[in-house]
Design an enzyme around this catalytic site. Structure first.
Site, PDB file in Angstrom:
ATOM      1  N   ARG A 205      -8.637  -7.246  -0.420  1.00 42.63           N
ATOM      2  CA  ARG A 205      -7.709  -6.302  -0.252  1.00 42.63           C
ATOM      3  C   ARG A 205      -7.884  -6.455   1.633  1.00 42.63           C
ATOM      4  O   ARG A 205      -9.238  -6.705   2.916  1.00 42.63           O
ATOM      5  CB  ARG A 205      -8.506  -4.546  -0.051  1.00 42.63           C
ATOM      6  CG  ARG A 205      -7.499  -3.388   0.693  1.00 42.63           C
ATOM      7  CD  ARG A 205      -8.297  -2.441   0.300  1.00 42.63           C
ATOM      8  NE  ARG A 205      -7.541  -1.909  -0.538  1.00 42.63           N
ATOM      9  CZ  ARG A 205      -7.386  -0.644  -0.999  1.00 42.63           C
ATOM     10  NH1 ARG A 205      -8.451   0.439  -0.495  1.00 42.63           N
ATOM     11  NH2 ARG A 205      -6.819  -0.628  -1.780  1.00 42.63           N
TER      12      ARG A 205
ATOM     13  N   HIS B 102       1.125  -3.452  -2.620  1.00 41.69           N
ATOM     14  CA  HIS B 102       0.239  -3.481  -3.368  1.00 41.69           C
ATOM     15  C   HIS B 102       0.041  -3.887  -4.963  1.00 41.69           C
ATOM     16  O   HIS B 102       0.059  -2.725  -5.516  1.00 41.69           O
ATOM     17  CB  HIS B 102      -0.725  -2.022  -3.635  1.00 41.69           C
ATOM     18  CG  HIS B 102      -1.719  -0.880  -3.361  1.00 41.69           C
ATOM     19  ND1 HIS B 102      -2.608  -1.982  -4.148  1.00 41.69           N
ATOM     20  CD2 HIS B 102      -2.780   0.107  -3.556  1.00 41.69           C
ATOM     21  CE1 HIS B 102      -3.352  -1.235  -4.669  1.00 41.69           C
ATOM     22  NE2 HIS B 102      -3.528  -0.105  -4.348  1.00 41.69           N
TER      23      HIS B 102
ATOM     24  N   GLN C  90      -1.989  -1.662  -8.204  1.00 44.62           N
ATOM     25  CA  GLN C  90      -2.120  -0.835  -8.423  1.00 44.62           C
ATOM     26  C   GLN C  90      -0.202  -0.813  -9.152  1.00 44.62           C
ATOM     27  O   GLN C  90      -0.794   0.449  -9.517  1.00 44.62           O
ATOM     28  CB  GLN C  90      -1.342   0.059  -7.112  1.00 44.62           C
ATOM     29  CG  GLN C  90      -1.180   1.818  -7.334  1.00 44.62           C
ATOM     30  CD  GLN C  90      -2.567   2.520  -7.596  1.00 44.62           C
ATOM     31  OE1 GLN C  90      -3.275   2.116  -6.690  1.00 44.62           O
ATOM     32  NE2 GLN C  90      -2.288   3.312  -9.117  1.00 44.62           N
TER      33      GLN C  90
ATOM     34  N   ASP D 226       3.045   8.207  -1.238  1.00 43.32           N
ATOM     35  CA  ASP D 226       1.968   7.740  -1.249  1.00 43.32           C
ATOM     36  C   ASP D 226       2.012   8.337   0.442  1.00 43.32           C
ATOM     37  O   ASP D 226       2.745   8.688   0.801  1.00 43.32           O
ATOM     38  CB  ASP D 226       1.959   6.545  -0.518  1.00 43.32           C
ATOM     39  CG  ASP D 226       0.920   5.462   0.142  1.00 43.32           C
ATOM     40  OD1 ASP D 226      -0.136   6.282  -0.714  1.00 43.32           O
ATOM     41  OD2 ASP D 226       0.975   4.480   0.376  1.00 43.32           O
TER      42      ASP D 226
ATOM     43  N   CYS E  58      -0.845   7.032  -5.839  1.00 44.84           N
ATOM     44  CA  CYS E  58      -2.034   6.243  -6.148  1.00 44.84           C
ATOM     45  C   CYS E  58      -2.992   6.477  -5.070  1.00 44.84           C
ATOM     46  O   CYS E  58      -4.262   5.952  -6.147  1.00 44.84           O
ATOM     47  CB  CYS E  58      -1.347   4.577  -5.383  1.00 44.84           C
ATOM     48  SG  CYS E  58      -1.757   5.192  -2.924  1.00 44.84           S
TER      49      CYS E  58
ATOM     50  N   ARG F 123      -6.197   1.751 -13.370  1.00 44.14           N
ATOM     51  CA  ARG F 123      -6.880   0.381 -12.061  1.00 44.14           C
ATOM     52  C   ARG F 123      -7.265  -0.390 -13.685  1.00 44.14           C
ATOM     53  O   ARG F 123      -6.858  -1.824 -12.884  1.00 44.14           O
ATOM     54  CB  ARG F 123      -7.433   1.180 -11.070  1.00 44.14           C
ATOM     55  CG  ARG F 123      -5.959   1.811 -10.409  1.00 44.14           C
ATOM     56  CD  ARG F 123      -5.329   1.062  -9.707  1.00 44.14           C
ATOM     57  NE  ARG F 123      -5.902  -0.399  -9.157  1.00 44.14           N
ATOM     58  CZ  ARG F 123      -6.132  -0.148  -7.655  1.00 44.14           C
ATOM     59  NH1 ARG F 123      -5.567   0.637  -6.530  1.00 44.14           N
ATOM     60  NH2 ARG F 123      -6.643  -1.106  -6.984  1.00 44.14           N
TER      61      ARG F 123
END
Ligand code: CP
Ligand code: NVA
Length: 307
Positions: A101, A128, A131, A224, A264, A292
């Protein structure tokens, strides 16, 4: 040849479908695959904070028979002191995969370039993709299909989630709409790549400003945070620019009656989404969070099989 997963369109539509099928099988029979038996180690590196990604990779690697090695760049040589390329040369001698990440996509590309073990993007400023595998799995479970559905993202259209919806949604043959204010539209190059994918799959891409028009007749509404990690200094300006892009019951009323809401997480209730929507009957966020685990396990199994 070693395959990496740095952005959503690193896999073909057929490969995406294969990974989602595998995720469903692993969800039904959680300990049935042990490609990391040994235990082999997977390095999971964080330049930014995380709850879901950290836990789902750690648990998933253990489920697959392996051992997760969680590394924070704050106390490693990566992060200014050693290049991603040199770090990869060392890690590939000892671990079976690298999950990272980070901020810029270019660091991930450098990490993956010529590296003998799979490199997985666990969130960058641009994408991402892990996700998105979880999100697509969740939509498939709730709607029974992906191709042909309309998915609308409301809010910061330039953020990693919006851009991943463009690429992954187009790959799945979905009609993806992004509604964002001026200055928060997705990068034109990503829109162009998504349009190319959509041509192959029968999906479509629409980028617009009007959130009600965008939400109209949607099967899935997503949002988001307005302040992604790394954008904290812009917080005041962002809250101001995005204030009319909140997903609330009024906005949801423009979508189909059986539309689902996704996020998310982490969420800021009262900002990008009202508590009534995120905690209401249309919200499927907890299934999304659980997925996930299953989606990333399938991704790791699949990537290890390609090597
Ligand atoms: N959705 C997500 O990636 O959550 P974390 O930041 O907690 O990992
Ligand atoms: N767009 C958010 C996603 C967090 C999982 C961020 O980058 O902070």
């Amino acid at each position: 040849m070693t395959r990496h997963f740095l952005r959503d369109d690193d896999i073909s539509p057929e490969e995406q479908n294969e990974i989602l099928d595998l995720a469903l099988r692993l969800k039904a029979d959680r300990y049935s695959a042990k490609p990391l038996a040994g235990p082999q180690t997977v390095a999971v590196i964080f330049d930014k904070s995380s709850t879901r990604t950290r836990v789902s990779f750690a648990v998933g690697i253990s489920d697959l028979g392996g051992s997760p090695l969680i590394i924070s760049t704050a106390n490693s040589q990566l992060g200014g002191k050693e290049t991603p390329s040199d770090t990869a040369r060392v890690l590939e001698r000892m671990v079976s995969a690298i999950v990272w990440r980070t901020y810029g996509q270019s660091g991930l590309e450098e990490m993956a370039n010529g590296t003998a073990v799979p490199v997985i993007n666990a969130l960058s400023d641009d994408f991402h993709p892990c996700q998105l595998l979880a999100d697509l799995l969740t939509i498939r479970e709730h709607k029974g299909r992906l191709a042909g559905l309309t998915l609308t993202f409301i809010g910061d259209g330039a953020c990693n989630m919006a851009q991943s919806y463009l690429l992954a949604g187009a790959t799945a043959g979905m009609h993806v709409r992004i509604a964002s204010p001026k200055g928060y539209a997705p990068t034109p190059a990503v829109v162009a790549d998504a349009e190319k994918r959509a041509e192959l799959t029968g999906g479509s891409i629409t980028v617009l400003e009007d959130s009600r028009v965008a939400a109209s007749d949607s099967d899935v509404v997503v949002t988001d945070t307005w302040v992604s990690m790394g954008k904290e200094e812009e917080k005041a300006a962002r809250l101001d620019s995005l204030a009319s892009y909140r997903v609330d019951t009024e906005l949801m009323s423009h979508a189909k009656d059986d539309a689902v809401f996704m996020h998310c997480l982490p969420a800021d209730r009262g900002f990008e989404v009202s508590a009534e929507v995120i905690d209401g009957p249309q919200s499927i966020i907890w299934d999304e969070a659980e997925n996930r685990l299953h989606a990333q396990k399938a991704l790791m199994v699949w990537l290890l099989e390609q090597a």
